[in-house]
Design an enzyme around this catalytic site. Structure first.
Site, short mmCIF file in Angstrom:
data_model
loop_
_atom_site.label_atom_id
_atom_site.label_comp_id
_atom_site.label_asym_id
_atom_site.label_seq_id
_atom_site.Cartn_x
_atom_site.Cartn_y
_atom_site.Cartn_z
NE ARG A 27 24.22 -22.92 79.37
CZ ARG A 27 23.37 -22.11 79.99
NH1 ARG A 27 22.64 -21.25 79.29
NH2 ARG A 27 23.26 -22.12 81.29
CD GLN B 29 21.94 -16.93 91.56
OE1 GLN B 29 22.03 -15.85 90.98
NE2 GLN B 29 22.86 -17.34 92.41
CB VAL C 46 19.30 -23.67 83.85
CG1 VAL C 46 18.70 -22.28 84.08
CG2 VAL C 46 20.60 -23.55 83.06
CG HIS D 292 17.86 -17.63 87.05
ND1 HIS D 292 19.16 -17.26 87.35
CD2 HIS D 292 17.08 -16.65 87.57
CE1 HIS D 292 19.15 -16.10 88.01
NE2 HIS D 292 17.90 -15.71 88.15
CB SER E 66 29.17 -13.35 90.66
OG SER E 66 27.97 -13.40 89.89
CG ASN F 278 32.79 -17.03 95.08
OD1 ASN F 278 33.81 -16.98 94.40
ND2 ASN F 278 31.58 -16.86 94.58
CB ALA G 174 31.54 -25.16 96.10
P1 OAD Z 1 28.46 -16.33 87.85
O1 OAD Z 1 29.05 -16.96 86.61
O2 OAD Z 1 28.12 -14.90 87.84
O3 OAD Z 1 29.45 -16.52 89.07
C1 OAD Z 1 30.02 -17.73 89.37
C2 OAD Z 1 30.68 -17.58 90.72
O4 OAD Z 1 31.20 -18.84 91.08
C3 OAD Z 1 31.87 -16.61 90.74
O5 OAD Z 1 31.72 -15.74 91.85
C4 OAD Z 1 33.08 -17.52 90.90
O6 OAD Z 1 34.12 -16.91 91.66
C5 OAD Z 1 32.47 -18.67 91.67
N1 OAD Z 1 33.17 -19.96 91.54
C6 OAD Z 1 33.87 -20.44 90.48
N2 OAD Z 1 34.33 -21.67 90.75
C7 OAD Z 1 33.91 -21.98 92.00
C8 OAD Z 1 34.05 -23.13 92.85
N3 OAD Z 1 34.69 -24.20 92.46
N4 OAD Z 1 33.48 -23.08 94.08
C9 OAD Z 1 32.79 -21.99 94.50
N5 OAD Z 1 32.62 -20.90 93.74
C10 OAD Z 1 33.17 -20.88 92.51
O7 OAD Z 1 27.23 -17.25 88.23
P2 OAD Z 1 25.95 -16.91 89.10
O8 OAD Z 1 26.28 -16.11 90.29
O9 OAD Z 1 25.23 -18.20 89.26
O10 OAD Z 1 21.25 -15.97 85.06
O11 OAD Z 1 25.15 -16.02 88.09
C11 OAD Z 1 23.84 -15.73 88.39
C12 OAD Z 1 23.04 -15.70 87.15
O12 OAD Z 1 23.65 -14.89 86.17
C13 OAD Z 1 22.87 -17.02 86.43
O13 OAD Z 1 21.84 -17.82 86.95
C14 OAD Z 1 22.53 -16.59 85.07
C15 OAD Z 1 23.67 -15.60 84.95
O14 OAD Z 1 23.74 -14.82 83.92
C16 OAD Z 1 20.45 -16.12 84.03
O15 OAD Z 1 20.71 -16.85 83.08
C17 OAD Z 1 19.19 -15.33 84.14
#
Ligand code: OAD
Length: 269
Positions: A69, A100, A102, A118, A196, A220, A238
């Protein structure tokens, strides 16, 4: 979604908080947490690897995934969404970015004072003595398909080094969390980009902002857990939406004039 209301909220915004998730880095080529892994980690979803148990059970598997990563992030560049968010900072009197993520792509795009809920990928810490150190990524490139890489030992106490990130089942560091709560309570426009909105407590900031009277907007391409919470959902990438929002946000502030607004380009939906 009423377009005049939406645009007015953006133009009149003075205190803006942006809350980002993995989707904001997707167009830089960084997989989101909901994307499937390939190669060595194919049998795991990221939620199984990002846990203290996984690191205890198989530290080399987890450390190898983090090295991969770091390599991916190091090779990536900020995209148009990161750049637009960095530009927003100069358009309003009060601005706070909460992520959120890293990765360090917000900083590399020019954002300052970013709250990392995070933790940070490029930093590690000793599990025993708590010393922190920079982790710039693997010395040798991680092979396509992944590699098991044993985590290093601490130079001070010999303890095992782990990524300085928040894993599932762990609490968020208090200072960033409290700052994020304040910035969510204290804004008039709250923009959620590429999340998400399923991981708590981070996602609860959206409701906090809404209950505190902010106009809430999400960007999104997919439906999210925040669909019923936010005032406006902008469906799309985005990297496409954020540059279109920039000229509108804070357009009635002197800051925006100083930031050099060419013209407000109303977004098409
Ligand atoms: P997710 O992987 O859960 O969600 C990513 C979101 O980005 C989804 O809703 C996609 O539809 C959206 N997406 C994808 N491509 C996109 C684009 N080009 N423009 C806009 N949106 C797009 O990621 P997070 O919501 O960040 O936590 O997840 C939150 C946390 O869960 C992370 O920080 C991590 C994870 O497990 C930890 O590691 C504690």
């Amino acid at each position: 979604m009423s377009s005049p209301d939406f645009e007015q909220a953006l133009r009149q915004a003075r205190r803006v908080t942006v809350f980002t998730g993995a989707g904001v880095s997707a167009e830089s080529g960084i997989p989101t947490f909901r994307d499937r892994l390939t190669g060595l980690w194919e049998r795991y979803d990221p939620m199984q690897l990002a846990t203290p148990d996984a690191f205890e059970r198989d530290p080399s598997l987890v450390w190898g995934w983090y090295e991969w990563r770091r390599q991916t992030v190091r090779e990536a560049r900020p995209n148009a969404a990161h750049e637009a968010i960095a530009a927003l900072e100069h358009r309003v009197p009060a601005f706070q970015l909460i992520t959120q993520n890293v990765d360090d792509l917000h900083e590399r795009a020019g954002s300052t004072g970013v709250i990392h809920l995070h933790g940070r990928l490029m930093r590690s810490r000793c599990q025993r003595c708590g010393a922190t150190l920079d982790s710039p990524g693997p010395a040798q490139p991680v092979a396509q398909g992944g590699a098991r890489i044993p985590p290093p030992g601490c130079g001070g106490c010999g303890g095992r080094i782990r990524p300085d990130v928040v894993w599932f089942g762990e609490s968020l560091p208090q200072a960033p969390w409290q700052a994020a709560v304040r910035a969510s309570r204290d804004c008039d426009l709250f923009l959620c980009v590429g999340t998400s909105a399923v991981v708590q407590p981070a996602a609860s900031l959206i409701d906090l902002a809404r209950q505190s009277g902010a106009t809430t907007v999400q960007v999104n391409p997919q439906p999210t857990a925040a669909d019923d919470l936010v005032d406006h959902s902008l469906r799309g990438l985005a990297g496409e939406w954020m540059p279109r929002l920039v000229p509108l946000v804070g357009a009635t502030t002197p800051h925006a004039a100083a930031a050099g607004t060419a013209r407000a380009d109303p977004p098409r939906r």
